[in-house]
Design an enzyme around this catalytic site. Sequence first.
Site, mmCIF file in Angstrom:
data_model
loop_
_atom_site.group_PDB
_atom_site.id
_atom_site.type_symbol
_atom_site.label_atom_id
_atom_site.label_comp_id
_atom_site.label_asym_id
_atom_site.label_seq_id
_atom_site.Cartn_x
_atom_site.Cartn_y
_atom_site.Cartn_z
ATOM 1 N N CYS A 110 -9.617 -24.261 15.578
ATOM 2 C CA CYS A 110 -10.868 -24.936 15.934
ATOM 3 C C CYS A 110 -10.550 -26.727 15.892
ATOM 4 O O CYS A 110 -11.478 -27.059 16.365
ATOM 5 C CB CYS A 110 -11.671 -24.532 14.644
ATOM 6 S SG CYS A 110 -12.458 -22.909 14.771
ATOM 7 N N GLY A 150 -10.834 4.411 -1.247
ATOM 8 C CA GLY A 150 -11.712 5.283 -0.972
ATOM 9 C C GLY A 150 -13.209 4.603 -0.420
ATOM 10 O O GLY A 150 -14.296 5.549 -0.411
ATOM 11 N N ASP A 162 0.811 -0.981 -0.001
ATOM 12 C CA ASP A 162 0.225 -0.027 0.099
ATOM 13 C C ASP A 162 0.817 1.172 0.173
ATOM 14 O O ASP A 162 2.129 1.237 0.573
ATOM 15 C CB ASP A 162 -0.824 -0.088 1.269
ATOM 16 C CG ASP A 162 -1.892 0.789 1.212
ATOM 17 O OD1 ASP A 162 -1.785 1.850 0.451
ATOM 18 O OD2 ASP A 162 -2.811 0.994 2.076
ATOM 19 N N SER A 163 0.413 2.234 -0.639
ATOM 20 C CA SER A 163 1.270 3.399 -0.703
ATOM 21 C C SER A 163 1.237 4.458 0.330
ATOM 22 O O SER A 163 2.310 5.054 0.122
ATOM 23 C CB SER A 163 0.932 4.318 -1.919
ATOM 24 O OG SER A 163 -0.404 4.925 -1.622
ATOM 25 N N GLY A 164 0.496 3.981 1.512
ATOM 26 C CA GLY A 164 0.648 4.986 2.543
ATOM 27 C C GLY A 164 -0.419 6.440 2.458
ATOM 28 O O GLY A 164 -0.352 7.075 3.298
ATOM 29 N N GLY A 165 -0.880 6.348 1.360
ATOM 30 C CA GLY A 165 -2.025 7.412 1.115
ATOM 31 C C GLY A 165 -2.804 7.418 2.222
ATOM 32 O O GLY A 165 -3.108 8.430 2.863
ATOM 33 N N PHE A 166 -3.392 6.351 2.472
ATOM 34 C CA PHE A 166 -4.623 6.203 3.421
ATOM 35 C C PHE A 166 -4.003 6.434 4.699
ATOM 36 O O PHE A 166 -4.683 7.343 5.524
ATOM 37 C CB PHE A 166 -4.926 4.754 3.680
ATOM 38 C CG PHE A 166 -6.194 4.469 4.536
ATOM 39 C CD1 PHE A 166 -7.519 4.778 4.300
ATOM 40 C CD2 PHE A 166 -5.623 4.002 5.792
ATOM 41 C CE1 PHE A 166 -8.317 4.576 5.299
ATOM 42 C CE2 PHE A 166 -6.762 3.813 6.798
ATOM 43 C CZ PHE A 166 -8.007 4.338 6.526
ATOM 44 N N CYS A 191 -9.583 -24.652 10.879
ATOM 45 C CA CYS A 191 -8.426 -24.304 11.327
ATOM 46 C C CYS A 191 -7.569 -24.781 12.245
ATOM 47 O O CYS A 191 -8.243 -25.543 13.151
ATOM 48 C CB CYS A 191 -8.439 -22.591 11.460
ATOM 49 S SG CYS A 191 -9.032 -22.105 12.919
ATOM 50 N N HIS A 203 -7.461 -17.963 13.399
ATOM 51 C CA HIS A 203 -8.931 -18.363 12.853
ATOM 52 C C HIS A 203 -9.541 -17.326 12.119
ATOM 53 O O HIS A 203 -10.205 -17.992 10.939
ATOM 54 C CB HIS A 203 -9.825 -18.709 14.149
ATOM 55 C CG HIS A 203 -11.314 -18.902 13.817
ATOM 56 N ND1 HIS A 203 -11.696 -19.833 13.318
ATOM 57 C CD2 HIS A 203 -12.142 -17.772 13.685
ATOM 58 C CE1 HIS A 203 -13.166 -19.545 13.196
ATOM 59 N NE2 HIS A 203 -13.279 -18.236 13.287
ATOM 60 N N ASP A 259 -8.349 -6.625 1.114
ATOM 61 C CA ASP A 259 -7.355 -6.814 2.278
ATOM 62 C C ASP A 259 -7.991 -5.999 3.354
ATOM 63 O O ASP A 259 -8.823 -5.158 3.180
ATOM 64 C CB ASP A 259 -5.797 -6.112 1.870
ATOM 65 C CG ASP A 259 -6.070 -4.624 2.108
ATOM 66 O OD1 ASP A 259 -6.607 -4.144 1.239
ATOM 67 O OD2 ASP A 259 -5.486 -3.994 3.087
ATOM 68 N N GLN A 316 -10.496 6.517 -7.623
ATOM 69 C CA GLN A 316 -11.168 7.197 -6.634
ATOM 70 C C GLN A 316 -12.534 8.012 -6.832
ATOM 71 O O GLN A 316 -13.131 7.596 -7.880
ATOM 72 C CB GLN A 316 -10.203 8.314 -6.040
ATOM 73 C CG GLN A 316 -9.012 7.830 -5.277
ATOM 74 C CD GLN A 316 -9.193 7.309 -3.913
ATOM 75 O OE1 GLN A 316 -10.416 7.395 -3.314
ATOM 76 N NE2 GLN A 316 -8.235 6.775 -3.341
ATOM 77 N N ASP A 328 -2.070 8.285 -3.614
ATOM 78 C CA ASP A 328 -3.433 8.789 -4.004
ATOM 79 C C ASP A 328 -3.782 9.917 -2.952
ATOM 80 O O ASP A 328 -3.272 9.643 -1.920
ATOM 81 C CB ASP A 328 -4.379 7.921 -4.441
ATOM 82 C CG ASP A 328 -4.711 6.904 -3.362
ATOM 83 O OD1 ASP A 328 -3.814 6.750 -2.334
ATOM 84 O OD2 ASP A 328 -5.911 6.285 -3.304
ATOM 85 N N CYS A 346 -15.355 -24.882 11.038
ATOM 86 C CA CYS A 346 -14.139 -24.446 10.425
ATOM 87 C C CYS A 346 -13.072 -25.447 10.664
ATOM 88 O O CYS A 346 -13.102 -26.248 11.841
ATOM 89 C CB CYS A 346 -13.766 -23.215 11.333
ATOM 90 S SG CYS A 346 -11.965 -22.664 11.214
HETATM 91 ZN ZN LIG Z 1 -11.209 -21.972 12.976
#
Ligand SMILES: [Zn+2]
Length: 384
Positions: free
Chosen positions: A318, A225, A92-96, A315, A344, A275, A197, A146, A313
Amino acid sequence: MSDFRFTIHDDDGAARAGVFLTPHGRVDTPAFMAVGTLATVKALDPDDLRALGAQMILGNAYHLHLRPGDDVVREMGGLHAFMAWDGPILTDSGGFQVFSLEGLRTVSEDGVEFRSHLDGSLRAFTPESVMRIERNLGADVIMQFDHVIPGQSDEATARDASERSLRWLARCADEVARWRSDTDEPRSPQALFPIVQGGIHESLRRAAARSVRDSGDWVGYGIGGLSVGEAKPDMYRILDVVDGELPRDRPRYLMGVGFPEDLVEGVRRGVDLFDCVAPTRMGRNGAAFTRDGRLNIKRSEFRVDKRPLDEDCDCAACRRFSRAYIRHLFTADEILGLRLLSLHNVHFLVRLMRDARDANRGGTIDAWSEEWLARYLSRPVTSE
Ligand SMILES: [Zn+2]
């Protein structure tokens, strides 16, 4: 751009399932990318991520620039080597981040001046400097710098930020072209993704998507955005608009969106990559995703509950541990509790996207998503 390839195997309305090939391997899409802001997906080892089926993860230019420094990461062989993750990475560019530093920043056409959240030192990001940071980090996919605005911004503010982001995209692309022409640079190829955007304003989103699309032969597209304070129906409406404008044969990445219901709604609207810090951040606070909605493991109702977090689940948490045990770990502030819930929650979203791919393959994405959402949203979220 032969280092990157996107192939769609199954089309089902706007939804699709495919494979995104990068210099560090494949990503089956739609996919959820776990967020490793500071070169670590908090509380999880790269081996955990591989074991649960994660294929691509995310790092953050702002945070890694401040600490340990992108020059340090470069010296250590880039982000893949530094964090011992040999699969695909996106930065990520760091804009956020810099635009979230309310009161600590000044925006001009050249870039953004801001104060580090760590020590208050004055810093500046420009499209060119961010590209150099992302170059040093060495991720497979790098996002443009951005201008990010709050979700409820009025049309004039959204237009201004969207048009500035387009001008900054051209500067990012020029900077990347400069190093691509440098044949002394033996480093791995990187794909620059532009970001669409335009806030929650349909005409602006349409214009932004068209301008971005017409400005280059992009490997993929970011949709930015969203999930920044706007109502969910607004986000879904804008995704429909953007879906109609972007080329169908390139991956679309919906930035920062990662609640299960949003992933399902995004997939139905042609999104391929997601993400979010939610699964690990919520996990550290004791919240777990389950097929029947979210639960908070710290509640007393789980004191002697022998069931796993989620009975559907498989995982590593679990398969072995009861709700009562994990609740005990949280109550006693034991570090394993944070780890198990993070594990999880990330597994839950990775598997959700695998199920979506299967539904796509079977041509049943609409029926699958209706059924999935009805069950997930059927119970009120327990207080957290
Ligand atoms: Zn799980």
